[in-house]
Design an enzyme around this catalytic site. Structure first.
Site, PDB file in Angstrom:
ATOM      1  N   SER A  92      -3.844  -5.050  -3.316  1.00  0.00           N
ATOM      2  CA  SER A  92      -3.598  -4.487  -1.986  1.00  0.00           C
ATOM      3  C   SER A  92      -4.902  -4.533  -1.210  1.00  0.00           C
ATOM      4  O   SER A  92      -5.977  -4.662  -1.798  1.00  0.00           O
ATOM      5  CB  SER A  92      -3.113  -3.038  -2.123  1.00  0.00           C
ATOM      6  OG  SER A  92      -3.223  -2.336  -0.907  1.00  0.00           O
TER       7      SER A  92
ATOM      8  N   TYR B 213      -4.481   5.516  -5.663  1.00  0.00           N
ATOM      9  CA  TYR B 213      -3.862   4.199  -5.478  1.00  0.00           C
ATOM     10  C   TYR B 213      -4.936   3.124  -5.360  1.00  0.00           C
ATOM     11  O   TYR B 213      -4.894   2.097  -6.038  1.00  0.00           O
ATOM     12  CB  TYR B 213      -2.982   4.220  -4.225  1.00  0.00           C
ATOM     13  CG  TYR B 213      -2.382   2.880  -3.865  1.00  0.00           C
ATOM     14  CD1 TYR B 213      -1.255   2.403  -4.524  1.00  0.00           C
ATOM     15  CD2 TYR B 213      -2.940   2.092  -2.848  1.00  0.00           C
ATOM     16  CE1 TYR B 213      -0.702   1.173  -4.191  1.00  0.00           C
ATOM     17  CE2 TYR B 213      -2.388   0.870  -2.505  1.00  0.00           C
ATOM     18  CZ  TYR B 213      -1.276   0.418  -3.180  1.00  0.00           C
ATOM     19  OH  TYR B 213      -0.732  -0.799  -2.842  1.00  0.00           O
TER      20      TYR B 213
END
Length: 277
Positions: free
Chosen positions: A143, A156
């Site tokens: 990501s 995350y």
């Protein structure tokens, strides 16, 4: 260029929705064999029916990447059916948002397992076979949060940074092995995972984001076919990642003030502090 994919065996996780689902459908145009995995069996069955209608040879794998034994059994199942795995796409992932100090250790541990440890175990299981035949490609879906640490997604980001680092290390460790590695780092993608996180009252839905179909095309064209080592998708994320290397203090300042203006949590806390003064 795409003819090279014909009859390749592709193993993809997180296939029941979002990027994984779209990637399976996009790959079906190139007559590959697809092993697709997720925890949600009913959604996998619906995907299977779509792939069968396109005359795609499939292997449905219903397991969670947090379970090591299930991972190992899934790999064995694919190898029993086709004898090889040519391409692995580690796409499964979860996202929780909020202040780091308010997250439970259990939540942090679970996110780390899903986003990093599970993909690492699956990579280990598949890599041995690829090394023996001296060919294969592994795509790890990280990501932009795995390249740039953003506020309110610390756990995350940490898990995606780990996946990014794993891929980078493996790429160099097995440089002359015949096995290649790619890291795909998209910005915000229109997926159920993002939509679920945006349903909370303290978050607004992002208006402009990449479609999962576009992300799937990037994975196939740039990561699998062109074998790009690292792919950061999105003009703004790409610019920020380049600035970060040379001007970390400026990037910290930019992100801090951007969030204070636009992010619901930061904005609320900023005005609360200002009103107390």
């Amino acid at each position: 260029m795409y003819n090279s994919l014909k009859n390749k065996v592709v193993f993809i996780t997180g296939a029941s929705s979002g990027i994984g689902y779209s990637t399976c459908l996009a790959l079906s145009e190139f007559k590959v064999k697809i092993a697709f995995a997720s925890r949600r069996k009913e959604k996998l069955k619906k995907l299977e029916q779509k792939l069968i209608k396109k005359n795609i040879d499939t292997c449905l794998l219903n397991f969670c990447v947090t379970d090591q034994r299930s991972i190992e059994n899934a790999v064995k199942k694919v190898l029993r059916k086709w004898g090889k795995i040519d391409i692995l796409i580690n796409n499964a992932g979860i996202l929780n948002k909020g202040h780091f100090h308010k997250q439970s250790v259990k939540d942090i541990d679970y996110m780390t397992t899903v986003n990093y440890l599970g993909p690492a175990i699956l990579t280990k299981c598949v890599l041995s076979g690829m090394l023996k035949k001296r060919s294969g490609h592994i795509v790890n879906v990280s990501s932009i949060g795995g390249v740039i640490g953003f506020p309110y997604i610390a756990s995350y980001s940490a898990s995606k940074f780990a996946l990014f680092g794993l891929t980078e290390s493996l790429r160099r460790e097995y440089l002359k092995s015949g096995v290649s590695f790619s890291t795909f780092c998209p910005g915000t993608v229109d997926t159920p995972m993002i939509a679920d996180s945006m349903k909370r009252k303290d978050f607004k839905k992002i208006k402009k984001h990449m479609s999962s179909e576009k992300a799937a095309k990037n994975i196939i064209k740039d990561c699998i076919i062109k074998k790009k080592k690292e792919l950061i998708v999105g003009e703004i994320p790409s610019i920020i990642s380049k600035l970060l290397k040379f001007f970390p203090n400026i990037v910290d300042f930019m992100i801090y003030h951007f969030y204070r203006i636009y992010h619901p949590i930061a904005k609320k806390e900023y005005f609360a502090i200002r009103n107390k003064k």
